[in-house]
Design a protein around this motif. Structure first.
Motif, PDB file in Angstrom:
ATOM      1  N   PHE A 555       0.791  -1.227   0.000  1.00 35.88           N
ATOM      2  CA  PHE A 555       0.000   0.000   0.000  1.00 35.88           C
ATOM      3  C   PHE A 555       0.827   1.283   0.000  1.00 35.88           C
ATOM      4  O   PHE A 555       0.254   2.366  -0.084  1.00 35.88           O
ATOM      5  CB  PHE A 555      -0.935   0.011   1.214  1.00 35.88           C
ATOM      6  N   GLY A 556       2.139   1.163   0.081  1.00 36.18           N
ATOM      7  CA  GLY A 556       2.978   2.354   0.160  1.00 36.18           C
ATOM      8  C   GLY A 556       2.881   3.261  -1.046  1.00 36.18           C
ATOM      9  O   GLY A 556       3.113   4.472  -0.945  1.00 36.18           O
ATOM     10  N   HIS A 557       2.536   2.716  -2.217  1.00 35.41           N
ATOM     11  CA  HIS A 557       2.404   3.540  -3.419  1.00 35.41           C
ATOM     12  C   HIS A 557       1.069   4.279  -3.452  1.00 35.41           C
ATOM     13  O   HIS A 557       0.876   5.181  -4.284  1.00 35.41           O
ATOM     14  CB  HIS A 557       2.515   2.654  -4.664  1.00 35.41           C
ATOM     15  N   MET A 558       0.154   3.915  -2.540  1.00 33.84           N
ATOM     16  CA  MET A 558      -1.175   4.533  -2.517  1.00 33.84           C
ATOM     17  C   MET A 558      -1.327   5.521  -1.365  1.00 33.84           C
ATOM     18  O   MET A 558      -1.926   6.596  -1.537  1.00 33.84           O
ATOM     19  CB  MET A 558      -2.246   3.439  -2.383  1.00 33.84           C
ATOM     20  N   VAL A 559      -0.827   5.163  -0.200  1.00 35.62           N
ATOM     21  CA  VAL A 559      -0.983   5.991   0.998  1.00 35.62           C
ATOM     22  C   VAL A 559       0.314   5.959   1.806  1.00 35.62           C
ATOM     23  O   VAL A 559       1.208   5.145   1.543  1.00 35.62           O
ATOM     24  CB  VAL A 559      -2.139   5.472   1.891  1.00 35.62           C
ATOM     25  N   LYS A 560       0.383   6.840   2.781  1.00 36.06           N
ATOM     26  CA  LYS A 560       1.509   6.803   3.712  1.00 36.06           C
ATOM     27  C   LYS A 560       1.279   5.681   4.720  1.00 36.06           C
ATOM     28  O   LYS A 560       0.198   5.554   5.273  1.00 36.06           O
ATOM     29  CB  LYS A 560       1.630   8.133   4.453  1.00 36.06           C
ATOM     30  N   VAL A 561       2.289   4.883   4.940  1.00 36.94           N
ATOM     31  CA  VAL A 561       2.225   3.840   5.955  1.00 36.94           C
ATOM     32  C   VAL A 561       3.105   4.282   7.117  1.00 36.94           C
ATOM     33  O   VAL A 561       4.319   4.429   6.969  1.00 36.94           O
ATOM     34  CB  VAL A 561       2.681   2.482   5.407  1.00 36.94           C
ATOM     35  N   ILE A 562       2.476   4.517   8.271  1.00 42.37           N
ATOM     36  CA  ILE A 562       3.177   5.080   9.427  1.00 42.37           C
ATOM     37  C   ILE A 562       3.160   4.074  10.571  1.00 42.37           C
ATOM     38  O   ILE A 562       2.097   3.536  10.921  1.00 42.37           O
ATOM     39  CB  ILE A 562       2.512   6.396   9.883  1.00 42.37           C
ATOM     40  N   VAL A 563       4.329   3.817  11.148  1.00 48.25           N
ATOM     41  CA  VAL A 563       4.450   2.963  12.330  1.00 48.25           C
ATOM     42  C   VAL A 563       4.940   3.847  13.472  1.00 48.25           C
ATOM     43  O   VAL A 563       6.124   4.181  13.532  1.00 48.25           O
ATOM     44  CB  VAL A 563       5.420   1.794  12.105  1.00 48.25           C
ATOM     45  N   PRO A 564       4.050   4.266  14.365  1.00 51.91           N
ATOM     46  CA  PRO A 564       4.478   5.143  15.466  1.00 51.91           C
ATOM     47  C   PRO A 564       5.553   4.485  16.330  1.00 51.91           C
ATOM     48  O   PRO A 564       5.632   3.255  16.422  1.00 51.91           O
ATOM     49  CB  PRO A 564       3.190   5.353  16.270  1.00 51.91           C
ATOM     50  N   ILE A 565       6.372   5.305  16.948  1.00 47.90           N
ATOM     51  CA  ILE A 565       7.350   4.793  17.905  1.00 47.90           C
ATOM     52  C   ILE A 565       6.589   4.120  19.058  1.00 47.90           C
ATOM     53  O   ILE A 565       5.582   4.626  19.539  1.00 47.90           O
ATOM     54  CB  ILE A 565       8.229   5.936  18.439  1.00 47.90           C
ATOM     55  N   GLU A 566       7.085   2.957  19.477  1.00 44.81           N
ATOM     56  CA  GLU A 566       6.406   2.157  20.510  1.00 44.81           C
ATOM     57  C   GLU A 566       4.963   1.858  20.099  1.00 44.81           C
ATOM     58  O   GLU A 566       4.005   2.141  20.826  1.00 44.81           O
ATOM     59  CB  GLU A 566       6.443   2.865  21.870  1.00 44.81           C
ATOM     60  N   ALA A 567       4.840   1.259  18.919  1.00 43.29           N
ATOM     61  CA  ALA A 567       3.513   0.940  18.390  1.00 43.29           C
ATOM     62  C   ALA A 567       2.724   0.036  19.328  1.00 43.29           C
ATOM     63  O   ALA A 567       1.493   0.096  19.367  1.00 43.29           O
ATOM     64  CB  ALA A 567       3.655   0.283  17.011  1.00 43.29           C
ATOM     65  N   SER A 568       3.420  -0.792  20.083  1.00 41.37           N
ATOM     66  CA  SER A 568       2.738  -1.726  20.982  1.00 41.37           C
ATOM     67  C   SER A 568       2.069  -1.032  22.161  1.00 41.37           C
ATOM     68  O   SER A 568       1.246  -1.640  22.864  1.00 41.37           O
ATOM     69  CB  SER A 568       3.719  -2.776  21.501  1.00 41.37           C
ATOM     70  N   LEU A 569       2.401   0.240  22.410  1.00 41.26           N
ATOM     71  CA  LEU A 569       1.836   0.965  23.555  1.00 41.26           C
ATOM     72  C   LEU A 569       0.732   1.943  23.155  1.00 41.26           C
ATOM     73  O   LEU A 569       0.150   2.587  24.027  1.00 41.26           O
ATOM     74  CB  LEU A 569       2.942   1.735  24.287  1.00 41.26           C
ATOM     75  N   CYS A 570       0.458   2.056  21.858  1.00 36.64           N
ATOM     76  CA  CYS A 570      -0.534   3.037  21.404  1.00 36.64           C
ATOM     77  C   CYS A 570      -1.916   2.764  21.974  1.00 36.64           C
ATOM     78  O   CYS A 570      -2.636   3.691  22.353  1.00 36.64           O
ATOM     79  CB  CYS A 570      -0.584   3.050  19.871  1.00 36.64           C
TER      80      CYS A 570
END
Length: 729
Positions: A555-570
């Motif tokens: 999906f990177g060519h369609m939208v921004k793919v964002i992985v926040p820092i410390e994704a497991s704590l979101c």
């Protein structure tokens, strides 16, 4: 007759009246409707034995047995029992004798009013009402509803602090913040650091493991429980203890959950699930209160708003079960909020400066109003996906109902365990998992670490440390032959206590989970009327480089793919924010169609003949689904949905039942279709009278969707509002 056999009676295959009292269940609602003489209903009223005998004779007649066909319900012609109440009797587990009938008034759609010659009649008066809401039997006989007033949706929390318990499949933890901290800096939160003695490090979460002593008293939770159990295994003293791990997913797999639902521990011993979940929540709660009382004198449990996280794709029964477990853990029911995991993550991510903006002082900015994004919450057990839009008031609107499945990190674990099992043989591996419990848990922990650390594009071999008990099994000649000549030739090597495999083989363990996630996400994006700007990956499994790469490539060519820092704590931190301001989610999409069971005038050619019955010379069709909310419909928390006004069929009725169903279809016709499930029921108590019904007997019924609960409100003619949540008791 077993309960499972009995439940088949819902399809018209009820066989006899030979069940014992124990087989019928402890609650009156679970009993056969053909009860023996001198029995009592669930309210302690004696059942009319003469009328009961007539019903049983009719039910056992050849004519009645011939009317039982798959897919439809059979009912005796006589549907009243006793003098106290008018009762609709159907030979199925569910609601028992003692339920009254309701009539629906003229604000019902024309299609549900009385029909004459295929056309709607003129609107009848209250005394002439012909459509009725009946006490149709529930699919779950053991679910009940109790009165409980909730904090209105959208209200600000005024307690001293908010604490969120993120109860995960593989890892759990908690975070908290005080009200004054939230008012000045919402992102300021405190999370505990759990010590892992075995690895010598600290983590913000601890394994979801519960250890109980032989007398079933709580010993420990998390790393401490895991370490203690490993020690017991080494001493061969573990068999009388109870050890539970990765048990959360059992609630996802169960369609109907009751208080007596049981779980198996790692050794196969049974214990009721409510005890397991409540003790786990209690352990986290007690740990937090110790931390608070050490640092802040005088803080009490009731000073805290407790937020419990649950997957959005869980059914209503599982969510209610978690609330009940929290109450049993010692939390005041008025202090509990249930937060949906992807929603909590979205609330937290909305505060993060994750978009580049050169015009700002920091060069980064948060999502502006109008921004639309997808939350891809990949946890250990489930994957939840939802789509949100930021509104002008900075709240979030759900654009698509939450979807997902059980494609979490544990699927990868199972693929790895299957690999080991194929390598040494299923029988040998099964023996290892049973006789070397500590080694088995050690192997899983080792793989869990590699799963999060191994780079997606690495060509280096992945090394996994092998427990002692498994080392001996891998030295078998058959295993060596497989490694030299089989499909694993030149891909897997064993050196002492190390198993080394090609990176490509390691990535194969992810294939099933990754494929399911990518396919579902793609289908969801294709169905959206307007595209999203970004995909936010949160949850513990989202920290896997392999999954991150797969999502970005897809999906990177369609939208921004964002992985926040410390994704497991979101999720955990977002749940704290949600507790301070539940109104952060201003609109949701209903995951199901909701409605109540009712009886409508029978129309030949439209309604199945097996649903027809006569009452006072009139022909009726029962079990119709009266829709209140449609699947995909936008609902605002705290707002009333469709309102219906009902009248009692008989003024002698003491209770008016409201029976709620849900369906995965948009327009179900009957409440016992395959797409339908029972949600709960509610009795509106009324003063019985005499004569025909009047407007004074009217009861308006409406559904209110709260932050995560469904509330039913019944308003009598005197204006008194009776409120209750559909809950498990």
């Amino acid at each position: 007759m077993s309960f499972d056999q009995w439940k088949k009676g819902r399809a018209g295959r009820y066989d006899d009246d030979s069940d014992s009292d124990d087989e019928r269940g402890a609650r009156g609602f679970a009993r056969s409707p053909y009860q023996r003489s001198n029995e009592y209903d669930c309210y302690g009223r004696e059942i009319d034995s003469e009328r009961l005998s007539y019903d049983r004779r009719y039910a056992d007649s050849r004519e009645a047995r011939g009317a039982r066909q798959d897919g439809y319900q059979y009912k005796p012609a006589e549907h009243r029992i006793g003098s106290a109440m008018s009762v609709k009797k159907i030979p199925l587990p569910g609601l028992n004798a003692g339920l009254g009938n309701l009539a629906i008034n003229d604000d019902t759609p024309l299609s549900r009013r009385e029909m004459k010659n295929g056309k709607p009649k003129a609107r009848p008066s209250a005394k002439q009402m012909e459509s009725k809401l009946v006490a149709f039997p529930a699919k779950s006989a053991k679910q009940r509803m109790s009165s409980a007033q909730r904090v209105p949706a959208g209200s600000s929390n005024n307690r001293l602090l908010v604490a969120a318990i993120d109860f995960g499949t593989t890892y759990s933890g908690y975070a908290f913040s005080f009200r004054h901290e939230y008012d000045t800096n919402p992102s300021k939160m405190h999370a505990n650091e759990w010590r892992n003695v075995a690895q010598g490090n600290m983590n913000a979460k601890t394994p979801t493991c519960l250890l109980l002593q032989p007398d079933m008293k709580l010993h420990s939770f998390g790393n401490e429980a895991k370490t203690k159990y490993a020690s017991l295994c080494e001493e061969n003293a573990h068999r009388t203890w109870f050890f539970f791990w990765e048990f959360k997913m059992t609630l996802h797999h169960e369609k109907e959950i009751t208080q007596n639902y049981q779980l198996k521990d790692i050794n196969g011993k049974l214990l009721d699930a409510l005890t397991v979940f409540s003790l786990s929540i209690r352990a986290l709660k007690d740990h937090l209160m110790t931390v608070l009382q050490n640092g802040y004198a005088g803080v009490r449990t009731n000073d805290v708003t407790w937020v419990i996280t649950v997957p959005a794709i869980w059914n209503d029964s599982a969510k209610k079960f978690m609330r009940l477990a929290a109450e049993k853990a010692g939390l005041d029911k008025n202090n509990i909020e249930i937060a949906l995991e992807p929603e909590a993550a979205s609330i937290f991510c909305k505060l993060l400066p994750i978009t580049r903006d050169p015009e700002t002082e920091t060069g980064m900015t948060i999502f502006p109003p109008g921004a639309r994004y997808m939350i891809l919450d990949c946890g250990g057990g489930t994957v939840d996906i939802t789509v949100h839009e930021v509104l002008e008031d900075n709240t979030l609107k759900e654009l698509h109902k939450a979807t997902g499945g059980n494609w979490g990190g544990t699927v990868v674990n199972k693929s790895f365990l299957n690999f080991i099992s194929n390598l040494v043989g299923p029988g040998v591996f099964n023996d290892f998992s049973k006789t070397h419990k500590s080694g088995y848990l050690e192997l899983l922990e080792e793989f869990e670490n590699k799963k999060r650390m191994t780079a997606a594009d690495s060509t280096e071999r992945v090394t996994i440390r092998i427990p002692i008990g498994l080392q001996e099994m891998l030295q078998n000649e058959k295993v060596k032959q497989k490694l030299q000549q089989g499909k694993y030739a030149n891909k897997v090597d064993i050196y002492g206590d190390k198993l080394r495999m090609d990176a490509a083989l390691f990535r194969e363990f992810f294939q099933q989970a990754v494929d399911d996630i990518i396919k579902h996400t793609h289908d969801l994006m294709e169905s959206l009327p307007r595209p999203v700007k970004a995909i936010l990956m949160v949850g513990g499994f989202s920290e896997s480089p392999v999954l991150q790469k797969a999502v970005k490539e897809a999906f990177g060519h369609m939208v921004k793919v964002i992985v926040p820092i410390e994704a497991s704590l979101c999720v955990m931190k977002g749940a704290v924010l949600y507790g301070h301001r539940p109104s952060s989610i201003s609109a949701r999409k209903s995951r199901y169609t909701y409605g109540v069971a009712m009886t409508v005038p029978y129309i030949k050619g439209t309604h199945p003949s097996n649903r027809k019955y006569e009452d006072d010379g009139k022909k009726w069709c029962d079990g119709a689904f009266d829709k209140h909310v449609e699947i995909g419909q936008t609902v605002t928390p705290g707002e009333v949905q469709a309102t219906r006004t009902y009248y009692p069929m008989s003024t002698s009725d003491k209770f008016l039942p409201v029976i709620l169903y849900r369906s995965s279809a948009a327009n179900p016709m009957f409440v016992d279709e395959r797409s339908c499930d029972f949600v709960g029921f509610y009795f509106v108590k009324r003063q019985p009278g005499v004569g025909e019904t009047t407007k004074q007997d009217a009861v308006r019924v409406r559904l209110v969707f709260g932050n995560s609960d469904i509330r039913v409100e019944a308003i009598k003619s005197d204006g008194i509002v009776h409120t209750a949540d559909f809950r498990i008791e």
